[in-house]
Design a protein around this motif. Structure first.
Motif, PDB file in Angstrom:
ATOM      1  N   SER A   1      35.199  17.541  12.866  1.00 50.91           N
ATOM      2  CA  SER A   1      35.238  16.217  13.833  1.00 50.91           C
ATOM      3  C   SER A   1      35.298  17.267  15.374  1.00 50.91           C
ATOM      4  O   SER A   1      34.893  16.238  16.024  1.00 50.91           O
ATOM      5  CB  SER A   1      36.521  16.023  13.759  1.00 50.91           C
ATOM      6  OG  SER A   1      37.499  16.436  14.048  1.00 50.91           O
TER       7      SER A   1
ATOM      8  N   HIS B   1      40.904  13.482  11.312  1.00 52.20           N
ATOM      9  CA  HIS B   1      40.055  12.428  11.464  1.00 52.20           C
ATOM     10  C   HIS B   1      39.734  11.833   9.347  1.00 52.20           C
ATOM     11  O   HIS B   1      39.124  11.580   9.090  1.00 52.20           O
ATOM     12  CB  HIS B   1      38.655  12.726  11.935  1.00 52.20           C
ATOM     13  CG  HIS B   1      38.827  12.389  13.140  1.00 52.20           C
ATOM     14  ND1 HIS B   1      39.070  13.929  13.305  1.00 52.20           N
ATOM     15  CD2 HIS B   1      38.469  10.883  13.494  1.00 52.20           C
ATOM     16  CE1 HIS B   1      38.969  13.338  15.222  1.00 52.20           C
ATOM     17  NE2 HIS B   1      38.191  11.885  15.202  1.00 52.20           N
TER      18      HIS B   1
ATOM     19  N   GLY C   1      40.060  11.301   5.384  1.00 52.47           N
ATOM     20  CA  GLY C   1      39.664   9.604   5.137  1.00 52.47           C
ATOM     21  C   GLY C   1      38.456   9.098   5.470  1.00 52.47           C
ATOM     22  O   GLY C   1      38.310   7.425   5.447  1.00 52.47           O
ATOM     23  N   GLN C   2      38.078   9.423   6.886  1.00 51.47           N
ATOM     24  CA  GLN C   2      36.998   8.645   7.857  1.00 51.47           C
ATOM     25  C   GLN C   2      35.457   9.603   7.283  1.00 51.47           C
ATOM     26  O   GLN C   2      35.597  10.654   6.557  1.00 51.47           O
ATOM     27  CB  GLN C   2      37.331   8.785   9.380  1.00 51.47           C
ATOM     28  CG  GLN C   2      38.516   8.240   9.836  1.00 51.47           C
ATOM     29  CD  GLN C   2      38.755   8.477  11.085  1.00 51.47           C
ATOM     30  OE1 GLN C   2      38.709   9.231  11.747  1.00 51.47           O
ATOM     31  NE2 GLN C   2      38.240   7.194  12.068  1.00 51.47           N
ATOM     32  N   SER C   3      34.866   8.286   7.077  1.00 52.27           N
ATOM     33  CA  SER C   3      33.044   9.053   6.952  1.00 52.27           C
ATOM     34  C   SER C   3      32.523   9.638   8.486  1.00 52.27           C
ATOM     35  O   SER C   3      32.747   9.757   9.183  1.00 52.27           O
ATOM     36  CB  SER C   3      32.666   7.245   6.734  1.00 52.27           C
ATOM     37  OG  SER C   3      32.430   6.806   7.587  1.00 52.27           O
ATOM     38  N   LEU C   4      31.661  10.332   7.868  1.00 53.55           N
ATOM     39  CA  LEU C   4      30.884  11.075   8.823  1.00 53.55           C
ATOM     40  C   LEU C   4      30.619   9.751  10.215  1.00 53.55           C
ATOM     41  O   LEU C   4      30.496   9.937  10.934  1.00 53.55           O
ATOM     42  CB  LEU C   4      30.082  12.588   8.415  1.00 53.55           C
ATOM     43  CG  LEU C   4      29.196  12.849   9.676  1.00 53.55           C
ATOM     44  CD1 LEU C   4      29.899  13.658  10.407  1.00 53.55           C
ATOM     45  CD2 LEU C   4      28.197  13.509   9.012  1.00 53.55           C
TER      46      LEU C   4
ATOM     47  N   GLN D   1      31.680   7.571  10.657  1.00 56.28           N
ATOM     48  CA  GLN D   1      32.864   6.577  12.044  1.00 56.28           C
ATOM     49  C   GLN D   1      33.029   7.402  12.848  1.00 56.28           C
ATOM     50  O   GLN D   1      33.294   7.338  13.897  1.00 56.28           O
ATOM     51  CB  GLN D   1      33.946   6.796  10.841  1.00 56.28           C
ATOM     52  CG  GLN D   1      33.832   5.205   9.881  1.00 56.28           C
ATOM     53  CD  GLN D   1      34.818   4.779   9.517  1.00 56.28           C
ATOM     54  OE1 GLN D   1      35.389   6.097   8.248  1.00 56.28           O
ATOM     55  NE2 GLN D   1      36.217   3.978   9.441  1.00 56.28           N
TER      56      GLN D   1
ATOM     57  N   ALA E   1      33.267  12.524   2.628  1.00 56.91           N
ATOM     58  CA  ALA E   1      34.323  11.833   3.760  1.00 56.91           C
ATOM     59  C   ALA E   1      34.957  12.959   4.301  1.00 56.91           C
ATOM     60  O   ALA E   1      34.821  14.387   3.378  1.00 56.91           O
ATOM     61  CB  ALA E   1      34.931  10.420   3.775  1.00 56.91           C
TER      62      ALA E   1
END
Length: 348
Positions: free
Chosen positions: A14, A41, A43-46, A48, A60
């Motif tokens: 990230s 980060h 759990g978030q998609s790339l 996002q 993710a």
């Protein structure tokens, strides 16, 4: 290696260096990005985290303990200084590591403690680490388990000075480096001095007299010269997102001339894909290498007799970090060094 697929994880996916590594590696025909690790980060998609990478079909973001490490061959490290050595020490020994932090650059663990404010948690791994300045350590990098990619400032400085120090063309006790870098060099963490209203339309020095890259530069120059080297190094924060330029003032040794410096650099990089000694009279500039893995070096005679000025410029996130990491990957796995790094600089 022509048809081999190497499964790669990105630690610190990230951050800015992680993002640029993903951007470059995603187009590499032999790399499969199997794990993107970013604790904050997870759990978030790339898409996002980095909308500019939304077109990539990648997994993710996850935490390190969620990764199936049996499905990873190499790990790219984009973690902050001080945390990388702990995380990397926990990886299975069979996994090769290309680290972009400072945690494995200094060969002496006592120097690390002195300059980074804490003991190195994995000093034994330093023996396995190879300094990852591709254009000077290719042979060692080929078989290394851990490659410690240089810092962005040391990359620009060492590419300009290592051939000169090795050939003893410059005085080793009279090197002054005036360096400037874009704000991305400070990472993605929110800091007051990096706010647009504070960093924009201004120029400010920092780390005056004691910047952490000093021992790294002195270490490598000293090894090349076979004698201790001391430098004056002052970095500056420039109001641009990426880019780096170092203006280096040197005293010539004996009857050496600026033309001799130019000849030594031209010879050293005659076969280098990414290091270019610009034509005499041309002035290197950050906008000439932006977004690329290139380094441009210029040599100029000073009006003061017996002195010369060497100018070196790179993109701090590419040649100064993620691009050089991928160049090292290519060397480690037997690919052409330019693979997936062929993009030309962005201009204007």
């Amino acid at each position: 290696m022509a048809n081999k697929t190497i499964r790669a994880a990105v630690l610190g996916a990230s951050g800015y260096t992680g993002a640029d590594l993903i951007r470059l590696a995603a187009l590499h025909p032999a790399i499969k990005l199997t794990a993107l690790i970013a604790k904050g980060h997870a759990g978030q998609s790339l898409a996002q985290v980095f909308p500019h990478l939304a077109s990539l079909d990648l997994p993710a973001l996850v935490t390190a303990d969620q990764v199936d490490w049996s499905a990873v061959d190499v790990a790219f490290g984009g973690l902050p200084h001080g945390t990388a050595h702990t995380e990397i020490a926990q990886l299975p020994e069979r996994i090769r590591v290309i680290d972009m932090s400072a945690d494995f650059r200094l060969r002496d663990p006592s120097l690390y403690a002195e300059w980074y404010g804490g003991e190195h948690s994995a000093p034994a791994l330093l023996e396995d680490a190879v300094y990852g300045l591709t254009d000077h350590y290719r042979d060692a990098i080929k078989s290394a388990r851990i490659v410690a990619c240089p810092g962005c400032y040391p990359t620009a400085v060492l590419l300009a000075l290592l051939p000169l120090a090795k050939a003893k063309l410059i005085a080793l006790d009279d090197i002054i480096i005036d360096a400037k870098s874009g704000v991305s060099g400070a990472g993605r963490t929110v800091k007051q001095n990096l706010l647009f209203s504070e960093a924009g339309e201004g120029l400010s020095p920092y780390g005056i007299g004691n910047h952490r890259h000093v021992p790294e530069i002195e270490q490598e120059l000293g090894l090349a010269a076979g004698a201790p080297v001391r430098i004056n190094f002052t970095p500056h924060l420039a109001p641009m997102s990426r880019g780096e330029l170092c203006t280096i003032y040197v005293r010539l040794a004996g009857k050496t001339t600026a033309a001799d410096l130019r000849q030594a650099l031209t010879g050293a990089y005659a076969d280098a894909a990414f290091v270019h000694v610009v034509v005499e009279g041309a002035i290197p500039a950050t906008q000439h290498v932006r977004g690329s893995n290139y380094c441009h070096i210029g040599v100029f005679a000073d009006r003061i007799e017996g002195r010369a000025i060497v100018v070196s410029t790179i993109d701090n996130l590419v040649k100064g970090s993620a691009g050089q990491a991928l160049q090292n990957f290519n060397v480690m796995y037997g690919f052409d060094e330019t693979l997936s790094l062929e993009q030309l600089p962005l201009f204007p």
